[in-house]
Write a protein that holds these residues in place. Structure first.
Motif, short mmCIF file in Angstrom:
data_model
loop_
_atom_site.label_atom_id
_atom_site.label_comp_id
_atom_site.label_asym_id
_atom_site.label_seq_id
_atom_site.Cartn_x
_atom_site.Cartn_y
_atom_site.Cartn_z
N ALA A 235 0.83 -1.21 0.00
CA ALA A 235 0.00 0.00 0.00
C ALA A 235 0.86 1.26 0.00
CB ALA A 235 -0.93 -0.01 1.21
N VAL A 236 1.91 1.26 0.83
CA VAL A 236 2.81 2.42 0.87
C VAL A 236 3.55 2.57 -0.46
CG1 VAL A 236 4.86 3.39 1.98
CG2 VAL A 236 3.10 2.28 3.37
N GLY A 237 4.01 1.44 -1.02
CA GLY A 237 4.68 1.49 -2.32
C GLY A 237 3.78 2.03 -3.42
N ALA A 238 2.51 1.61 -3.41
CA ALA A 238 1.56 2.09 -4.42
C ALA A 238 1.35 3.59 -4.29
CB ALA A 238 0.23 1.36 -4.28
N LEU A 239 1.21 4.07 -3.05
CA LEU A 239 1.01 5.50 -2.83
C LEU A 239 2.23 6.29 -3.28
CD1 LEU A 239 -0.59 7.88 -1.67
CD2 LEU A 239 0.42 7.36 0.57
N LEU A 240 3.44 5.83 -2.94
CA LEU A 240 4.66 6.54 -3.33
C LEU A 240 4.84 6.56 -4.84
CD1 LEU A 240 7.17 5.31 -0.59
CD2 LEU A 240 6.06 7.54 -0.76
N CYS A 241 4.53 5.45 -5.50
CA CYS A 241 4.65 5.43 -6.96
C CYS A 241 3.66 6.38 -7.62
CB CYS A 241 4.43 4.00 -7.48
SG CYS A 241 5.86 2.92 -7.26
N LEU A 242 2.46 6.45 -7.07
CA LEU A 242 1.48 7.42 -7.60
C LEU A 242 1.97 8.84 -7.40
CD1 LEU A 242 -2.00 5.94 -6.59
CD2 LEU A 242 -1.22 6.46 -8.90
N LEU A 243 2.54 9.12 -6.23
CA LEU A 243 3.06 10.47 -5.96
C LEU A 243 4.20 10.81 -6.91
CD1 LEU A 243 3.01 10.59 -2.05
CD2 LEU A 243 1.50 11.81 -3.65
N ILE A 244 5.11 9.87 -7.14
CA ILE A 244 6.22 10.12 -8.06
C ILE A 244 5.70 10.33 -9.48
CG2 ILE A 244 8.19 9.00 -9.20
CD1 ILE A 244 8.96 7.83 -6.53
N ALA A 245 4.71 9.53 -9.88
CA ALA A 245 4.12 9.70 -11.22
C ALA A 245 3.51 11.09 -11.36
CB ALA A 245 3.07 8.62 -11.46
N VAL A 246 2.90 11.59 -10.28
CA VAL A 246 2.27 12.92 -10.33
C VAL A 246 3.31 14.03 -10.26
CG1 VAL A 246 0.77 14.52 -9.08
CG2 VAL A 246 0.08 12.13 -9.38
N ILE A 247 4.29 13.89 -9.35
CA ILE A 247 5.24 14.99 -9.11
C ILE A 247 6.33 15.04 -10.18
CG2 ILE A 247 6.98 15.87 -7.51
CD1 ILE A 247 5.27 14.64 -5.24
N ILE A 248 6.97 13.90 -10.45
CA ILE A 248 8.11 13.89 -11.38
C ILE A 248 7.65 13.84 -12.83
CG2 ILE A 248 10.15 12.59 -12.13
CD1 ILE A 248 10.64 11.77 -9.29
N TYR A 249 6.66 12.99 -13.11
CA TYR A 249 6.21 12.80 -14.49
C TYR A 249 4.95 13.59 -14.83
CZ TYR A 249 9.68 9.10 -14.71
OH TYR A 249 10.87 8.40 -14.70
N ARG A 250 4.50 14.41 -13.88
CA ARG A 250 3.39 15.35 -14.10
C ARG A 250 2.13 14.64 -14.59
NH1 ARG A 250 5.54 20.39 -13.68
NH2 ARG A 250 7.81 20.54 -13.90
N LEU A 251 1.81 13.54 -13.93
CA LEU A 251 0.59 12.81 -14.26
C LEU A 251 -0.56 13.44 -13.48
CD1 LEU A 251 -0.07 10.16 -15.95
CD2 LEU A 251 -0.14 8.99 -13.75
N TRP A 252 -0.88 14.69 -13.86
CA TRP A 252 -1.85 15.46 -13.10
C TRP A 252 -3.28 15.30 -13.62
CZ3 TRP A 252 1.65 20.39 -13.46
CH2 TRP A 252 2.73 20.24 -12.57
N SER A 253 -3.41 14.95 -14.85
CA SER A 253 -4.74 14.90 -15.46
C SER A 253 -5.63 13.89 -14.74
CB SER A 253 -4.62 14.52 -16.94
OG SER A 253 -5.89 14.19 -17.48
N PRO A 254 -6.82 14.31 -14.28
CA PRO A 254 -7.75 13.36 -13.65
C PRO A 254 -8.10 12.20 -14.58
CG PRO A 254 -8.46 15.62 -13.27
CD PRO A 254 -7.34 15.68 -14.25
#
Length: 438
Positions: free
Chosen positions: A250-269
């Protein structure tokens, strides 16, 4: 009816139902309900809903959707391309280093995603065109990615290892550790063959080394290191006694989602919704198969088929390695036609008492079983990775992809033989980290 004969009828019926094209879970439920109704009457069907939902009442199952979300969030970004570029810059001076960097990228991406098709798609989109542009034969370019993608179900975290652990009540932490050394060994065999085939081609453009400056080598690392830290963090939390596999997933999934949003700008809903939607679909499919396989196992046990098979195997006066060879042949054939999760859920509960009676370690057997499933992923008629590669590079014929993957299939057979000769390769690390199993 004799339980062994009944077991043969169940096997034939299951094959016919699954070959009809129906989904694996529905097919298992149909077979289970049919035989329970025919031999135990209507009252036996009353237990099916309880068994179906009871099989899902397991906290460890939470790790499956979490690891799938972890992989999906990575697969939806440029993480695969960045891994590929980083390894290319560091390994390109090795003759044939491009194919080695592709295999290394496959191994790292597999460790993060746990999915073979996702690994093939992510690394293949970058690696195959680049290798072909530099003069690598089509067979080597396509076959190496198809084979490298199979590492996704062996190198931890592995969804198939989680499924095996749940279906056989084996420690998931031990299973993850058991896959590390065999996974690295298999990757080494793949790389050795790739370097040999590249050297044998004698193509100067293939053997020529690229030239990247140290600045170019280091500038790519910040985009890759966060994912490496997540992998190390998940493994440390799991084996350091900080959290359970489900909690670390669960923690790994959350961190990967955060990295995808922050570093790779996966912001689109819309993109985030796609990640969660696809993860939910795959998770529900696997969980439905797990529940249906629980009903199928109950049917086999209720009709005394499992017990009769184990007893019959115990009376055979054959060498245990001949028995293991027969089991490997069965797994290979099953892996040609069914996905790994389905094979594990159907076969593991039946095979576990057989292999333990014969004196084999169930942790070691999990690795051997997984490599057999890897072979099925790059073997016709259902070799999923072959079709993924064909979709990425449609101008490379399926025959060429298959021909290019055959040497890697041979490497997997070699790996199984090595594991049979030296089972400690799978059992040593779990024993060192977690103590010897009682």
């Amino acid at each position: 009816m004799d339980p062994l004969l009944l077991g043969a009828l169940v096997a034939v019926a299951t094959i016919l139902v699954l070959f009809s094209g129906i989904s694996v879970a529905i097919g298992l439920l149909i077979v289970s309900a049919g035989f329970l109704l025919a031999f135990d009457g209507f009252r036996s069907l009353e237990l099916m809903p309880e068994i179906l939902f009871g099989k899902l009442d397991n906290f460890a199952l939470l790790s499956i959707p979490m690891f799938i979300i972890m992989g999906a969030s990575i697969a939806s970004t440029r993480a695969g391309a960045d891994l590929y570029e980083a390894l290319e810059r560091w390994l390109t001076r090795i003759p044939g280093g491009l194919v080695v960097s592709n295999l290394g990228a496959c191994a790292l991406f597999a460790a993060m995603s746990g999915s073979s098709p996702a690994t093939c798609a992510a690394i293949g989109k970058m690696g195959i065109p680049e290798m072909r542009k530099r003069g690598y034969p089509d067979g080597v370019a396509a076959g190496s990615i198809a084979a490298g993608g199979t590492l996704g179900i062996l190198i931890p975290p592995s969804v198939t290892m989680i499924v095996y652990g749940i279906s056989t009540e084996t420690s998931i932490g031990r299973l993850f550790l058991a896959g590390v050394i065999p996974g690295l060994m298999l990757m080494g065999l793949f790389m050795a063959w790739s370097l040999y085939s590249t050297w044998r081609s004698g193509n100067a453009s293939v053997l020529s080394a690229g030239n990247y400056s140290w600045a170019e080598k280091f500038e790519i690392l910040p985009r890759v290191l966060p994912f490496m830290l997540i992998i190390l963090g998940v493994l440390y939390a799991m084996y350091g006694g900080i959290a359970t596999p489900s909690e670390t997933a669960a923690v790994g999934a959350l961190l990967c989602l955060l990295i995808a949003v922050i570093i790779y700008r996966l912001w689109s809903p819309k993109l985030l919704w796609t990640v969660l939607r696809d993860s939910t679909r795959e998770s529900v499919m696997i969980l439905f198969i797990i529940a249906a396989a629980g009903v199928f196992s109950y049917m086999l046990s209720s009709l005394f088929i499992t017990q009769a098979i184990a007893e019959w195997i115990g009376t055979l006066s054959v060498n245990r390695w001949i028995l293991m060879a027969a089991i490997n042949v069965f797994l290979l054939i099953a892996g040609f036609f069914l996905p790994p999760v389905a094979v594990i859920l159907m076969a593991a509960p039946i095979l576990l008492p057989i292999i333990t009676t014969a004196g084999f370690d169930p942790i070691w057997f999990a690795v051997v079983l997984t490599i057999n499933m890897e072979i099925g992923l790059i073997s016709p008629p259902v070799g999923l990775n072959l079709y993924v590669i064909n979709g990425i590079a449609p101008d490379i014929s399926l025959k060429t992809i298959l021909t290019g993957s055959l040497p890697f299939v041979a490497c997997m057979f070699v790996a199984i033989v090595i594991l049979c000769l030296f089972p400690e390769l799978a059992t040593w690390l779990p024993d060192v980290v977690m103590g010897e199993a009682r």
